[in-house]
Motif scaffolding. Structure first.
Motif, short mmCIF file in Angstrom:
data_model
loop_
_atom_site.label_atom_id
_atom_site.label_comp_id
_atom_site.label_asym_id
_atom_site.label_seq_id
_atom_site.Cartn_x
_atom_site.Cartn_y
_atom_site.Cartn_z
N THR A 43 0.83 -1.21 0.00
CA THR A 43 0.00 0.00 0.00
C THR A 43 0.87 1.25 0.00
O THR A 43 0.59 2.22 -0.72
CB THR A 43 -0.92 0.00 1.23
N ILE A 44 1.91 1.24 0.82
CA ILE A 44 2.81 2.41 0.90
C ILE A 44 3.49 2.64 -0.44
O ILE A 44 3.61 3.78 -0.91
CB ILE A 44 3.84 2.21 2.03
N ARG A 45 3.95 1.56 -1.08
CA ARG A 45 4.57 1.70 -2.40
C ARG A 45 3.62 2.34 -3.39
O ARG A 45 4.01 3.23 -4.17
CB ARG A 45 5.03 0.34 -2.92
N ASP A 46 2.37 1.91 -3.37
CA ASP A 46 1.39 2.47 -4.30
C ASP A 46 1.11 3.94 -4.00
O ASP A 46 0.94 4.75 -4.91
CB ASP A 46 0.09 1.66 -4.24
N SER A 53 13.43 -0.51 -6.33
CA SER A 53 14.70 0.00 -5.81
C SER A 53 14.47 1.18 -4.87
O SER A 53 15.20 1.33 -3.88
CB SER A 53 15.61 0.42 -6.96
N GLN A 54 13.47 2.02 -5.15
CA GLN A 54 13.16 3.14 -4.24
C GLN A 54 12.64 2.63 -2.90
O GLN A 54 12.96 3.21 -1.86
CB GLN A 54 12.15 4.07 -4.90
N MET A 55 11.86 1.56 -2.92
CA MET A 55 11.41 0.96 -1.66
C MET A 55 12.61 0.38 -0.91
O MET A 55 12.68 0.47 0.33
CB MET A 55 10.38 -0.13 -1.93
N GLY A 56 13.55 -0.20 -1.64
CA GLY A 56 14.76 -0.70 -0.99
C GLY A 56 15.54 0.41 -0.32
O GLY A 56 16.04 0.25 0.80
N PHE A 57 15.63 1.57 -0.99
CA PHE A 57 16.32 2.71 -0.38
C PHE A 57 15.57 3.20 0.85
O PHE A 57 16.19 3.56 1.86
CB PHE A 57 16.44 3.85 -1.40
N LEU A 58 14.25 3.20 0.80
CA LEU A 58 13.45 3.63 1.95
C LEU A 58 13.73 2.74 3.16
O LEU A 58 13.85 3.22 4.30
CB LEU A 58 11.97 3.58 1.60
N LEU A 59 13.88 1.45 2.91
CA LEU A 59 14.16 0.51 3.99
C LEU A 59 15.54 0.71 4.61
O LEU A 59 15.80 0.23 5.72
CB LEU A 59 14.03 -0.93 3.49
N LEU A 60 16.41 1.43 3.90
CA LEU A 60 17.72 1.73 4.48
C LEU A 60 17.60 2.62 5.72
O LEU A 60 18.50 2.63 6.55
CB LEU A 60 18.62 2.41 3.44
N GLY A 61 16.51 3.37 5.82
CA GLY A 61 16.29 4.15 7.05
C GLY A 61 16.19 3.24 8.25
O GLY A 61 16.83 3.48 9.29
N LEU A 62 15.42 2.18 8.12
CA LEU A 62 15.30 1.19 9.18
C LEU A 62 16.63 0.50 9.44
O LEU A 62 17.03 0.30 10.59
CB LEU A 62 14.23 0.16 8.80
N ALA A 63 17.34 0.15 8.36
CA ALA A 63 18.62 -0.54 8.50
C ALA A 63 19.65 0.34 9.19
O ALA A 63 20.34 -0.09 10.12
CB ALA A 63 19.12 -0.97 7.12
N THR A 64 19.76 1.60 8.74
CA THR A 64 20.75 2.51 9.31
C THR A 64 20.48 2.76 10.79
O THR A 64 21.40 2.71 11.62
CB THR A 64 20.74 3.85 8.55
N GLY A 65 19.24 3.02 11.12
CA GLY A 65 18.89 3.25 12.52
C GLY A 65 19.19 2.05 13.38
O GLY A 65 19.70 2.18 14.50
N SER A 66 18.93 0.86 12.86
CA SER A 66 19.16 -0.35 13.65
C SER A 66 20.65 -0.58 13.89
O SER A 66 21.04 -0.99 14.99
CB SER A 66 18.55 -1.56 12.94
N ILE A 67 21.48 -0.31 12.89
CA ILE A 67 22.92 -0.45 13.08
C ILE A 67 23.41 0.54 14.13
O ILE A 67 24.24 0.20 15.00
CB ILE A 67 23.67 -0.24 11.76
N PRO A 371 18.25 -7.24 3.03
CA PRO A 371 17.01 -7.18 2.26
C PRO A 371 16.83 -5.92 1.42
O PRO A 371 16.37 -6.02 0.28
CB PRO A 371 15.93 -7.31 3.36
N PRO A 372 17.17 -4.70 1.91
CA PRO A 372 17.08 -3.55 1.01
C PRO A 372 17.94 -3.70 -0.23
O PRO A 372 17.56 -3.27 -1.32
CB PRO A 372 17.55 -2.38 1.89
N SER A 373 19.12 -4.32 -0.08
CA SER A 373 19.98 -4.52 -1.26
C SER A 373 19.33 -5.48 -2.24
O SER A 373 19.57 -5.40 -3.46
CB SER A 373 21.35 -5.05 -0.83
N LEU A 374 18.49 -6.39 -1.75
CA LEU A 374 17.76 -7.28 -2.65
C LEU A 374 16.81 -6.49 -3.54
O LEU A 374 16.49 -6.92 -4.65
CB LEU A 374 16.98 -8.33 -1.86
N GLY A 375 16.32 -5.35 -3.02
CA GLY A 375 15.45 -4.51 -3.83
C GLY A 375 16.16 -3.99 -5.06
O GLY A 375 15.59 -3.94 -6.16
N LEU A 376 17.42 -3.60 -4.90
CA LEU A 376 18.21 -3.13 -6.04
C LEU A 376 18.45 -4.26 -7.03
O LEU A 376 18.35 -4.06 -8.25
CB LEU A 376 19.54 -2.55 -5.54
N LEU A 377 18.78 -5.45 -6.51
CA LEU A 377 18.99 -6.60 -7.39
C LEU A 377 17.68 -7.02 -8.03
O LEU A 377 17.63 -7.36 -9.23
CB LEU A 377 19.60 -7.75 -6.59
#
Length: 416
Positions: A43-46, A53-67, A371-377
């Protein structure tokens, strides 16, 4: 046992029950929150009209914060103790979730990114603090409880996925959905943290300082640096990395892979993800018995085999039934690698918090950055084919399963 001994032991048993019960629910609530986010990604993507790939980049926010959260979790827990760290980090989770929901209301990706960044910081600290509590509880009870604790996380994810499916069917706005979950998460975990002992984690830090003459913050830093040079920590970390990458890829991409790769509706994609989570739940509920019966190494190898079979069916299968079957096998295989790895990291009481933090950091690097990198692939070869990377990581984890065997000097409850 004398009557006086029974009277002295009973308060400890009651305390363990309260500790165990509170921790079970604490594990469930962030699972519910995480699955609530995952269930609404389509739903968010729509709403954002975003590419994969843009959704993968968005998920990097979660990844960066978690690290960021994982990096600082060891010192924070040593200073505040796990209980206070759980309460504080949950407030960040709730705030970030509400902010991400607000971002969807105005369709602004930077606001969603910022909300996920805050959510990730809290999530990173909370995950280590919960698992430090779980490891301490295992030592106190003298038996395997980590799979059951993580089963409650999976139960929370299953309920979150089902609630998300219902929210999609009811056309509930994402902003209202996420805000409600954030408020429930913050209030629930904060209240339940009162059930936990106050000194877990902080007590371990004091013991480390007592072991080293003239110990200080610098000596604690040296111990942490030494832990990162231990081969066993890295091998366990790679086991956890494979399991976490597998679980994270499923959590982030199964709904979208079903919609894009199998051509189903968003609600069906969320339901198949629910099958994955349900399979994880069943396997984790049985995990304690399986570990006691067969040992860590055999269970980890069996789980790796199930994950490989499930991924092959999901990637190369045809039709929704095949995808659902693959998701179930995949979920069974992804079930216990993460909790068993964290339990193995805490085998040695001295430095347990630092080792759990280190292994969790390795695992969450895969869980959140992979997983975000999988979006790019996936943008190039499709999400289903991108899952071949997950299959390779699972195979590596299976080959390293022997590293989780309990050292003989440890007092941990499992020895194979």
């Amino acid at each position: 046992m004398s009557n006086s001994a029974r009277r002295e032991r009973q308060p400890l048993e009651n305390g363990h029950k309260l500790w165990f019960g509170g921790l079970l629910v604490i594990f469930a609530l962030p699972g519910f929150a995480f699955a609530s986010w995952v269930s609404r990604t389509t739903t968010i993507r729509d709403q954002l009209d975003a590419s994969t790939s843009q959704m993968g980049f968005l998920l990097l926010g979660l990844a960066t914060g978690s690290i960021v959260g994982l990096t600082g979790s060891g010192r924070l827990i040593s200073r505040l103790g796990a209980r206070r760290s759980i309460a504080a980090s949950t407030m960040l989770l709730a705030l970030g979730f509400i902010a991400a929901g607000a971002g969807t209301a105005v369709a602004l990706a930077p606001v969603i990114f910022a909300g996920l960044l805050i959510f990730g910081i809290g999530y990173g600290v909370l995950d280590v603090a919960m698992n430090v509590e779980g490891g301490s509880l295992e030592q106190a009870l003298g038996r395997n409880v980590m799979p059951l604790l993580h089963a409650l996380f999976s139960l929370g994810m299953l309920l979150g996925a089902l609630a998300g499916t219902a929210a999609i069917a009811a056309q509930l706005p994402v902003s209202i959905h996420l805000a409600a979950v954030g408020l429930a998460l913050g209030g629930g975990v904060y209240a339940l943290s009162r059930c936990l002992p106050p000194a877990t984690g902080r007590e371990a830090a004091e013991e480390r300082e007592a072991d080293v003459p003239g110990a200080s913050r610098a000596s604690g830093a040296r111990l942490s640096a030494k832990i990162w040079r231990e081969p066993r920590v890295w091998m366990i970390g790679l086991i956890v990395l494979g399991a976490a990458f597998s679980e994270g890829a499923a959590s982030d991409w199964i709904p979208l892979a079903m919609v894009d790769g199998y051509g189903v509706e968003a609600a069906t994609g969320s339901l198949v993800y629910g099958f994955f989570v349900g399979a994880m739940l069943v396997a984790r509920l049985a995990g304690g018995y399986m570990l006691d019966r067969f040992g860590r190494v055999a269970v980890l190898r069996g789980c790796a085999a199930l994950s490989v079979a499930g991924l092959l069916v999901f990637i190369f299968g045809s039709g929704t039934a095949a995808a659902a079957t693959g998701a179930v096998l995949w979920g069974l295989g992804a079930s216990v690698g993460f909790p068993v790895g964290l339990s193995a990291a805490g085998d040695e009481p001295r430095g347990a918090a630092a080792r759990v933090s280190a292994v969790a950091m390795i695992g969450y690097f895969a869980f959140l950055v992979g997983p975000p990198s999988l979006g790019l692939l996936g943008e190039q070869i499709g999400l289903r084919r991108a899952m071949l990377v997950v299959l390779a990581m699972v195979l590596l984890a299976g080959l390293l399963s022997h590293a989780a065997r309990k050292p003989r000097r440890s007092g941990a409850p499992e020895g194979r």
